[in-house]
Design a protein around this motif. Structure first.
Motif, PDB file in Angstrom:
ATOM      1  N   ARG A 150      53.535  25.525  66.387  1.00 42.36           N
ATOM      2  CA  ARG A 150      53.367  24.100  66.099  1.00 42.36           C
ATOM      3  C   ARG A 150      51.901  23.751  65.848  1.00 42.36           C
ATOM      4  NH1 ARG A 150      57.234  23.152  70.107  1.00 42.36           N
ATOM      5  NH2 ARG A 150      55.784  22.170  71.556  1.00 42.36           N
ATOM      6  N   ALA A 151      50.993  24.457  66.519  1.00 40.05           N
ATOM      7  CA  ALA A 151      49.559  24.214  66.294  1.00 40.05           C
ATOM      8  C   ALA A 151      49.177  24.594  64.870  1.00 40.05           C
ATOM      9  CB  ALA A 151      48.729  25.009  67.296  1.00 40.05           C
ATOM     10  N   ILE A 152      49.647  25.731  64.408  1.00 38.01           N
ATOM     11  CA  ILE A 152      49.337  26.199  63.057  1.00 38.01           C
ATOM     12  C   ILE A 152      49.948  25.267  62.015  1.00 38.01           C
ATOM     13  CG2 ILE A 152      49.728  28.079  61.409  1.00 38.01           C
ATOM     14  CD1 ILE A 152      49.549  30.022  63.781  1.00 38.01           C
ATOM     15  N   ALA A 153      51.141  24.763  62.306  1.00 34.14           N
ATOM     16  CA  ALA A 153      51.822  23.864  61.363  1.00 34.14           C
ATOM     17  C   ALA A 153      51.341  22.422  61.466  1.00 34.14           C
ATOM     18  CB  ALA A 153      53.334  23.917  61.606  1.00 34.14           C
ATOM     19  N   GLY A 154      50.450  22.134  62.448  1.00 33.42           N
ATOM     20  CA  GLY A 154      49.943  20.785  62.615  1.00 33.42           C
ATOM     21  C   GLY A 154      50.959  19.809  63.178  1.00 33.42           C
ATOM     22  N   LYS A 155      51.875  20.314  64.014  1.00 27.64           N
ATOM     23  CA  LYS A 155      52.958  19.477  64.537  1.00 27.64           C
ATOM     24  C   LYS A 155      52.876  19.238  66.042  1.00 27.64           C
ATOM     25  CE  LYS A 155      56.219  20.902  60.932  1.00 27.64           C
ATOM     26  NZ  LYS A 155      57.528  21.520  60.645  1.00 27.64           N
ATOM     27  N   LEU A 156      51.721  19.517  66.646  1.00 20.85           N
ATOM     28  CA  LEU A 156      51.586  19.304  68.080  1.00 20.85           C
ATOM     29  C   LEU A 156      51.568  17.821  68.426  1.00 20.85           C
ATOM     30  CD1 LEU A 156      48.867  21.940  69.041  1.00 20.85           C
ATOM     31  CD2 LEU A 156      51.273  22.000  69.686  1.00 20.85           C
ATOM     32  N   GLN A 157      52.156  17.475  69.561  1.00 20.03           N
ATOM     33  CA  GLN A 157      52.089  16.115  70.074  1.00 20.03           C
ATOM     34  C   GLN A 157      50.803  15.973  70.915  1.00 20.03           C
ATOM     35  OE1 GLN A 157      54.359  13.702  69.271  1.00 20.03           O
ATOM     36  NE2 GLN A 157      55.151  15.301  67.913  1.00 20.03           N
ATOM     37  N   PRO A 158      50.257  14.759  71.015  1.00 17.67           N
ATOM     38  CA  PRO A 158      48.999  14.577  71.761  1.00 17.67           C
ATOM     39  C   PRO A 158      49.036  15.131  73.183  1.00 17.67           C
ATOM     40  CG  PRO A 158      49.492  12.610  70.501  1.00 17.67           C
ATOM     41  CD  PRO A 158      50.685  13.513  70.344  1.00 17.67           C
ATOM     42  N   PHE A 159      50.170  14.946  73.907  1.00 18.77           N
ATOM     43  CA  PHE A 159      50.225  15.405  75.294  1.00 18.77           C
ATOM     44  C   PHE A 159      50.197  16.929  75.395  1.00 18.77           C
ATOM     45  CE2 PHE A 159      54.682  15.690  74.107  1.00 18.77           C
ATOM     46  CZ  PHE A 159      55.140  16.795  74.803  1.00 18.77           C
ATOM     47  N   GLU A 160      50.505  17.614  74.298  1.00 16.90           N
ATOM     48  CA  GLU A 160      50.498  19.076  74.300  1.00 16.90           C
ATOM     49  C   GLU A 160      49.095  19.651  74.139  1.00 16.90           C
ATOM     50  OE1 GLU A 160      54.787  20.410  72.537  1.00 16.90           O
ATOM     51  OE2 GLU A 160      53.404  19.507  71.085  1.00 16.90           O
ATOM     52  N   MET A 161      48.099  18.786  74.028  1.00 17.28           N
ATOM     53  CA  MET A 161      46.715  19.245  73.883  1.00 17.28           C
ATOM     54  C   MET A 161      45.806  18.646  74.951  1.00 17.28           C
ATOM     55  SD  MET A 161      46.283  19.115  69.726  1.00 17.28           S
ATOM     56  CE  MET A 161      47.035  17.498  69.522  1.00 17.28           C
ATOM     57  N   LYS A 162      46.385  18.179  76.056  1.00 21.56           N
ATOM     58  CA  LYS A 162      45.591  17.495  77.073  1.00 21.56           C
ATOM     59  C   LYS A 162      45.715  18.136  78.456  1.00 21.56           C
ATOM     60  CE  LYS A 162      45.422  12.874  75.019  1.00 21.56           C
ATOM     61  NZ  LYS A 162      43.955  12.804  74.988  1.00 21.56           N
ATOM     62  N   ASN A 163      44.688  17.895  79.262  1.00 19.28           N
ATOM     63  CA  ASN A 163      44.676  18.214  80.697  1.00 19.28           C
ATOM     64  C   ASN A 163      44.650  19.702  81.028  1.00 19.28           C
ATOM     65  OD1 ASN A 163      44.855  15.417  81.275  1.00 19.28           O
ATOM     66  ND2 ASN A 163      47.076  15.490  81.032  1.00 19.28           N
ATOM     67  N   SER A 164      44.119  20.532  80.147  1.00 23.36           N
ATOM     68  CA  SER A 164      44.000  21.947  80.489  1.00 23.36           C
ATOM     69  C   SER A 164      42.994  22.121  81.616  1.00 23.36           C
ATOM     70  CB  SER A 164      43.559  22.764  79.268  1.00 23.36           C
ATOM     71  OG  SER A 164      42.301  22.323  78.797  1.00 23.36           O
ATOM     72  N   THR A 165      43.242  23.102  82.491  1.00 24.75           N
ATOM     73  CA  THR A 165      42.338  23.378  83.604  1.00 24.75           C
ATOM     74  C   THR A 165      41.601  24.708  83.425  1.00 24.75           C
ATOM     75  OG1 THR A 165      44.112  24.449  84.879  1.00 24.75           O
ATOM     76  CG2 THR A 165      43.791  22.073  85.205  1.00 24.75           C
ATOM     77  N   PHE A 166      42.095  25.533  82.518  1.00 24.14           N
ATOM     78  CA  PHE A 166      41.477  26.836  82.234  1.00 24.14           C
ATOM     79  C   PHE A 166      41.965  27.238  80.842  1.00 24.14           C
ATOM     80  CE2 PHE A 166      40.737  31.348  82.241  1.00 24.14           C
ATOM     81  CZ  PHE A 166      39.680  31.570  83.116  1.00 24.14           C
ATOM     82  N   THR A 167      41.096  27.884  80.065  1.00 21.59           N
ATOM     83  CA  THR A 167      41.451  28.240  78.688  1.00 21.59           C
ATOM     84  C   THR A 167      41.323  29.736  78.456  1.00 21.59           C
ATOM     85  OG1 THR A 167      40.811  26.077  77.814  1.00 21.59           O
ATOM     86  CG2 THR A 167      40.864  27.893  76.252  1.00 21.59           C
ATOM     87  N   VAL A 168      42.251  30.290  77.662  1.00 14.86           N
ATOM     88  CA  VAL A 168      42.186  31.691  77.259  1.00 14.86           C
ATOM     89  C   VAL A 168      42.111  31.762  75.734  1.00 14.86           C
ATOM     90  CG1 VAL A 168      43.503  32.463  79.260  1.00 14.86           C
ATOM     91  CG2 VAL A 168      44.700  31.979  77.136  1.00 14.86           C
ATOM     92  N   SER A 169      41.451  32.798  75.270  1.00 17.05           N
ATOM     93  CA  SER A 169      41.336  33.036  73.829  1.00 17.05           C
ATOM     94  C   SER A 169      41.715  34.482  73.554  1.00 17.05           C
ATOM     95  CB  SER A 169      39.903  32.751  73.359  1.00 17.05           C
ATOM     96  OG  SER A 169      39.755  33.044  71.991  1.00 17.05           O
ATOM     97  N   ASN A 170      42.829  34.679  72.865  1.00 14.90           N
ATOM     98  CA  ASN A 170      43.311  36.031  72.564  1.00 14.90           C
ATOM     99  C   ASN A 170      42.864  36.422  71.161  1.00 14.90           C
ATOM    100  OD1 ASN A 170      44.696  38.469  72.788  1.00 14.90           O
ATOM    101  ND2 ASN A 170      46.586  37.598  71.978  1.00 14.90           N
ATOM    102  N   VAL A 171      41.659  36.981  71.062  1.00 11.36           N
ATOM    103  CA  VAL A 171      41.095  37.334  69.755  1.00 11.36           C
ATOM    104  C   VAL A 171      41.250  38.812  69.435  1.00 11.36           C
ATOM    105  CG1 VAL A 171      39.452  35.438  69.630  1.00 11.36           C
ATOM    106  CG2 VAL A 171      38.815  37.505  70.862  1.00 11.36           C
ATOM    107  N   GLY A 172      41.853  39.586  70.337  1.00 12.16           N
ATOM    108  CA  GLY A 172      42.050  41.010  70.095  1.00 12.16           C
ATOM    109  C   GLY A 172      42.796  41.329  68.817  1.00 12.16           C
TER     110      GLY A 172
END
Length: 406
Positions: free
Chosen positions: A304-326
């Motif tokens: 949904r992120a790639i398609a630009g279809k995320l809802q606002p609440f799906e991008m809020k209140n994170s407490t820790f972030t991971v990045s899988n760039v492998g």
């Protein structure tokens, strides 16, 4: 006269940037037709027409930052348009009904249907500058989104058999466009947030290596039994267990009140590369979910992120972030923390390497590198090493991970 105003399209937003208008003064519009694209710090959203009518005035220029409640467009609704009444005699004479065949009826009705092609604002700009109807461009992305590469291919005649030579003027237009990229919208908001993070937080990056061999074996066994689970699902589950043991990394520094807030919720952000820039969808309450549920959430949120279809609440209140760039081929980096969080982990490429096992034998192992950036005001290097050691033990010995979930 109706006013189309900027309303709160997120959770508590106060302002937004006018990206581009999808109509011009004098255009006829129908109900729910997108009129203008507005960018926030999280997303680009479209404001739609509340009725059928005609665009009378556009009051704000593209690129301006406006407050919620500001009027963008004035519309004259169809119901407000007064038509002259024909004389009664003329009305009586015009009694012959028009006979319309089914095929003609389809043509007439289809002319009023509004179709919205999925595409990023910059892609739409390229199409407009070159007088291209996006409906004529074939999307190569599985999501159906038309990309700027698709538009360039259309310009070059690769989508039509009839056109074999590129017009010299078109080549000049392509060259001119490729030299300039608008710095606004999501990309600009990302830059502002990254700058604030880097100049506010004293970053320290800790590197480590994880032996993924045993985890790969378990994944293969599950795959043979019909269960396909991605590596990130295991990593995120192990990460949350480690965060419970080291809550200092699931925290936020409140400088104004001189305190560190240890978060009781475990909401993990997934840094995702999209056409519009870096988006961070959030899996909420990961500590309450199974590895299978996490796997499902990662897949759906990423799509949904790639398609630009995320809802606002799906991008809020994170407490820790991971990045899988492998998967992209990365072997190491010094990532920037997702402010105001305390830390971020990046998972890099896994390589086959000779290692020495517990029996002092040289064997081939699957080794993944990770980099962990943390706020040195909140935590120290020794704590970061202890944290990644705990995380590594759960991944290198998956039975420990299973025991933690019982």
């Amino acid at each position: 006269m109706l006013e189309v105003k900027l309303h709160d399209i997120g959770e508590g937003m106060t302002e937004g940037e006018v990206i581009q208008y999808l109509v011009k003064v004098g255009d006829s519009v129908i109900t729910d037709q997108p009129l203008v694209e507005v960018g926030t710090d999280k997303m680009v959203a479209e404001l739609s027409s509340p009725c059928s009518g005609r665009v009378k005035e556009i009051s704000i220029e593209p690129g301006e930052i406006i407050q919620v409640g500001t009027t963008l467009i004035y519309l004259e609704a169809d119901s407000d348009v007064k038509t002259e009444k024909k004389p009664l005699i003329e009305a009586k004479q015009d009694t012959k009904k028009e006979i319309v065949t089914p095929s003609e009826q389809v043509k007439k009705s289809s002319a009023t249907i509004f179709h919205r092609v999925l595409a990023a604002p910059y892609t739409r700009k390229i199409a407009r500058d070159n007088n291209i109807n996006l409906e004529d461009v074939r999307a190569t992305d599985p999501s159906g989104r038309v990309t700027e590469e698709d538009v360039y291919r259309f310009l070059q005649g690769q989508q039509t058999r009839e056109q074999t030579v590129i017009d010299i003027q078109q080549v000049a237009v392509i060259q001119e466009i490729s030299d300039e990229i608008p710095f606004r919208g999501i990309r600009k908001k990302i830059a502002e947030k990254m700058t604030k993070s880097l100049f506010t937080i004293p970053h320290v990056t800790h590197f480590d290596e994880i032996n993924m061999t045993n985890l790969f074996k378990i994944r293969q066994e599950l795959k043979l039994s019909g269960e396909s689970v991605s590596v990130p699902a295991f990593l995120i589950k192990a990460l949350v267990i480690s965060l419970k043991d080291f809550p200092i990394f699931n925290a936020e520094l409140d400088e104004e009140n001189s305190r560190i807030l240890l978060k009781k919720n475990y909401h993990i952000g997934i840094a995702t590369n999209t056409e519009s820039g870096l988006i961070v969808p959030v899996i909420h309450d990961v500590d309450k979910k199974s590895i299978k549920e996490i796997n499902k959430d990662v897949k759906e949120l990423t799509e949904r992120a790639i398609a630009g279809k995320l809802q606002p609440f799906e991008m809020k209140n994170s407490t820790f972030t991971v990045s899988n760039v492998g998967p992209l081929g990365s072997t190491g980096a010094t990532p920037i923390i997702n402010y105001p969080e305390t830390a971020l982990i990046a998972f890099h490429k896994t390589k086959k390497r000779p290692i020495v096992n517990e029996q002092d034998e040289i064997v081939i192992g699957h080794i993944m590198t990770l980099s962990m950036a943390f706020d040195h005001r909140v935590a120290d290097g020794a704590t970061a090493v202890a944290f990644t050691n705990r995380f590594a033990s759960l991944i290198e010995q998956p039975h420990k991970l299973i025991m933690e979930m019982i």
